[in-house]
Design an enzyme around this catalytic site. Sequence first.
Site, PDB file in Angstrom:
ATOM      1  N   TYR A  47       0.855  -1.002   0.079  1.00 39.56           N
ATOM      2  CA  TYR A  47      -0.103  -0.112  -0.007  1.00 39.56           C
ATOM      3  C   TYR A  47       1.154   1.109   0.008  1.00 39.56           C
ATOM      4  O   TYR A  47       1.887   1.485   0.696  1.00 39.56           O
ATOM      5  CB  TYR A  47      -1.122   0.073   1.142  1.00 39.56           C
ATOM      6  CG  TYR A  47      -1.812   1.192   1.439  1.00 39.56           C
ATOM      7  CD1 TYR A  47      -2.472   1.771   0.355  1.00 39.56           C
ATOM      8  CD2 TYR A  47      -1.697   2.045   2.414  1.00 39.56           C
ATOM      9  CE1 TYR A  47      -3.312   2.846   0.481  1.00 39.56           C
ATOM     10  CE2 TYR A  47      -2.124   3.268   2.493  1.00 39.56           C
ATOM     11  CZ  TYR A  47      -3.163   3.479   1.618  1.00 39.56           C
ATOM     12  OH  TYR A  47      -3.850   4.690   1.940  1.00 39.56           O
TER      13      TYR A  47
ATOM     14  N   ASP B  85       1.236  -7.685   6.453  1.00 39.45           N
ATOM     15  CA  ASP B  85      -0.095  -6.986   6.346  1.00 39.45           C
ATOM     16  C   ASP B  85      -1.041  -7.862   5.625  1.00 39.45           C
ATOM     17  O   ASP B  85      -0.961  -8.277   4.857  1.00 39.45           O
ATOM     18  CB  ASP B  85       0.119  -5.826   5.514  1.00 39.45           C
ATOM     19  CG  ASP B  85      -0.881  -4.793   5.452  1.00 39.45           C
ATOM     20  OD1 ASP B  85      -2.091  -5.528   5.382  1.00 39.45           O
ATOM     21  OD2 ASP B  85      -0.927  -3.794   5.051  1.00 39.45           O
TER      22      ASP B  85
ATOM     23  N   LYS C 216     -11.068  -2.200   5.802  1.00 41.19           N
ATOM     24  CA  LYS C 216     -11.269  -3.069   4.495  1.00 41.19           C
ATOM     25  C   LYS C 216     -12.296  -4.217   5.133  1.00 41.19           C
ATOM     26  O   LYS C 216     -13.391  -3.984   5.526  1.00 41.19           O
ATOM     27  CB  LYS C 216      -9.974  -3.431   4.064  1.00 41.19           C
ATOM     28  CG  LYS C 216      -9.100  -2.292   3.814  1.00 41.19           C
ATOM     29  CD  LYS C 216      -9.565  -1.157   2.930  1.00 41.19           C
ATOM     30  CE  LYS C 216      -8.787   0.249   2.574  1.00 41.19           C
ATOM     31  NZ  LYS C 216      -7.854   0.402   3.694  1.00 41.19           N
TER      32      LYS C 216
HETATM   33  N1  LCS Z   1      -2.498  -1.663   4.470  1.00 44.45           N
HETATM   34  C1  LCS Z   1      -3.281  -2.052   3.258  1.00 44.45           C
HETATM   35  C2  LCS Z   1      -2.935  -3.301   2.443  1.00 44.45           C
HETATM   36  C3  LCS Z   1      -4.114  -1.033   2.870  1.00 44.45           C
HETATM   37  O1  LCS Z   1      -4.639  -1.295   1.643  1.00 44.45           O
HETATM   38  C4  LCS Z   1      -4.251   0.113   3.476  1.00 44.45           C
HETATM   39  C5  LCS Z   1      -5.200   1.196   3.007  1.00 44.45           C
HETATM   40  C6  LCS Z   1      -3.693   0.372   4.579  1.00 44.45           C
HETATM   41  C7  LCS Z   1      -2.521  -0.723   5.029  1.00 44.45           C
HETATM   42  C8  LCS Z   1      -3.716   1.639   5.585  1.00 44.45           C
HETATM   43  O2  LCS Z   1      -4.998   1.544   6.062  1.00 44.45           O
HETATM   44  P1  LCS Z   1      -5.887   2.780   6.433  1.00 44.45           P
HETATM   45  O3  LCS Z   1      -4.755   3.537   7.471  1.00 44.45           O
HETATM   46  O4  LCS Z   1      -6.382   3.513   5.307  1.00 44.45           O
HETATM   47  O5  LCS Z   1      -7.065   2.119   7.359  1.00 44.45           O
HETATM   48  N2  LCS Z   1      -5.490   0.930   1.512  1.00 44.45           N
HETATM   49  C9  LCS Z   1      -6.314   1.779   0.860  1.00 44.45           C
HETATM   50  C10 LCS Z   1      -6.598   1.283  -0.356  1.00 44.45           C
HETATM   51  O6  LCS Z   1      -5.883   0.712  -1.269  1.00 44.45           O
HETATM   52  N3  LCS Z   1      -7.248   2.287  -0.898  1.00 44.45           N
HETATM   53  O7  LCS Z   1      -7.566   3.497   0.238  1.00 44.45           O
HETATM   54  C11 LCS Z   1      -6.884   2.971   1.270  1.00 44.45           C
END
Ligand code: LCS
Length: 393
Positions: free
Chosen positions: A111, A183, A208
């Site tokens: 990400y 992750d 998610k």
């Molecule tokens: N790890 C992964 C694999 C993610 O896809 C995301 C967010 C995060 C960590 C971070 O999480 P958050 O702080 O947003 O809860 N991924 C996003 C995406 O692919 N599109 O928008 C957010």
Amino acid sequence: MNLKEAGFNSKLIHSGGIKDPLGSAVTPIYQTSTFSFESAAHGAKCFTGESDGYIYTRIGNPTIMDLERTVADLENGFGGIATSSGMGAVNTVYMAYLGQGSHVVCTQAVYGPSRSVLETIYPRFGVEATFVNTADLSEIENAIQDNTKLIYLETPANPTMQITDIVAVCKIAHKRNIPVCVDNTFCSPYLQKPLDLGADIVLHSMTKFINGHADIVAGMIVTKTEADFKKLRPIMINLGCNMDPNQAFLTRRGLKTLAIRIERAQANCIKVADYLENHPKVAWINYPGLKSHPQYELGLRQMSGPGAMISFGLKGGFKAGEAMMNNVQLALLAVSLGGIETLIQHPASMTHSKLTKEGKEKAGITDELVRLSVGIEDVEDIIKDLDQALGKV
Ligand code: LCS
């Protein structure tokens, strides 16, 4: 009944174990910043740890603890540490294991912000990072240095869907006493359990699949051992990236239906992947459920299902992808993923836009790559929507 021995679905519903004194079937929202002590001596004991009473919501709260215990149970871990966002979880792990003069080996396609913070913020604190194709074990071996303090994996990777062999990486890392963090956002514990495969730490953007309803931003870290838990928890508390009780309540509610949501989204995704793979305008597609995925066999070994995320490219490149994204009617043109609704987005200009040109190229995040998170709508409608959007390309 000992819930530790219960099935995944029973744990989804009943884990947590916070008993409400009034008998509420659902753990209530303890919407309070602080908790009163029975006496000064009791307060002091809460601070030394001799009493397990609650102190202050940043340090702990029953609604949040219910969620922490549940996700830890689902991941077969020692304990859970809830965070305000997935990035809160990522940074808590980086802060706990990396410091002046240390080095991290990281999956190159992760990400965007999980990578860009290591490129832009952590170097200021003397932390060095090497980004490699972790699907190639020799790249990991070659990247490890004497000062490597963490191996950070994301599998399947966002947005390339590349899979890393968790068992094999853990063997390499543990020979050198390096902890491995995975992750697990793209799978959730329903499809993959990194701790069972040898990892030391697992983290999630619960924004998610775990919450699954696109109404919360939240994160979670689960450790295998008490020692790692004790290392991480004070960092989260002192960074102040704690969860809020309302956030915990909604996430715990969303989590109850994780298995049935993923089953449905995954069944839809398998049909959507088949449709896209056979569409004349589609140049390539990455989905672990297709035999054409380069690590199809590894996916079968380490995941119990291929999930609901796809990335693909159209023959007309970015212009074609842009036309498709601009013409969806049922799917939302939006970032995020793992929710009940189908989402489509363009990583190179959106979620991964902060990466350098070279970083994107090496990670395979090309301009033509379009990412699709398949929801739980009627699959006929999802395909009809993609079909009409592709018709306008
Ligand atoms: N790890 C992964 C694999 C993610 O896809 C995301 C967010 C995060 C960590 C971070 O999480 P958050 O702080 O947003 O809860 N991924 C996003 C995406 O692919 N599109 O928008 C957010």
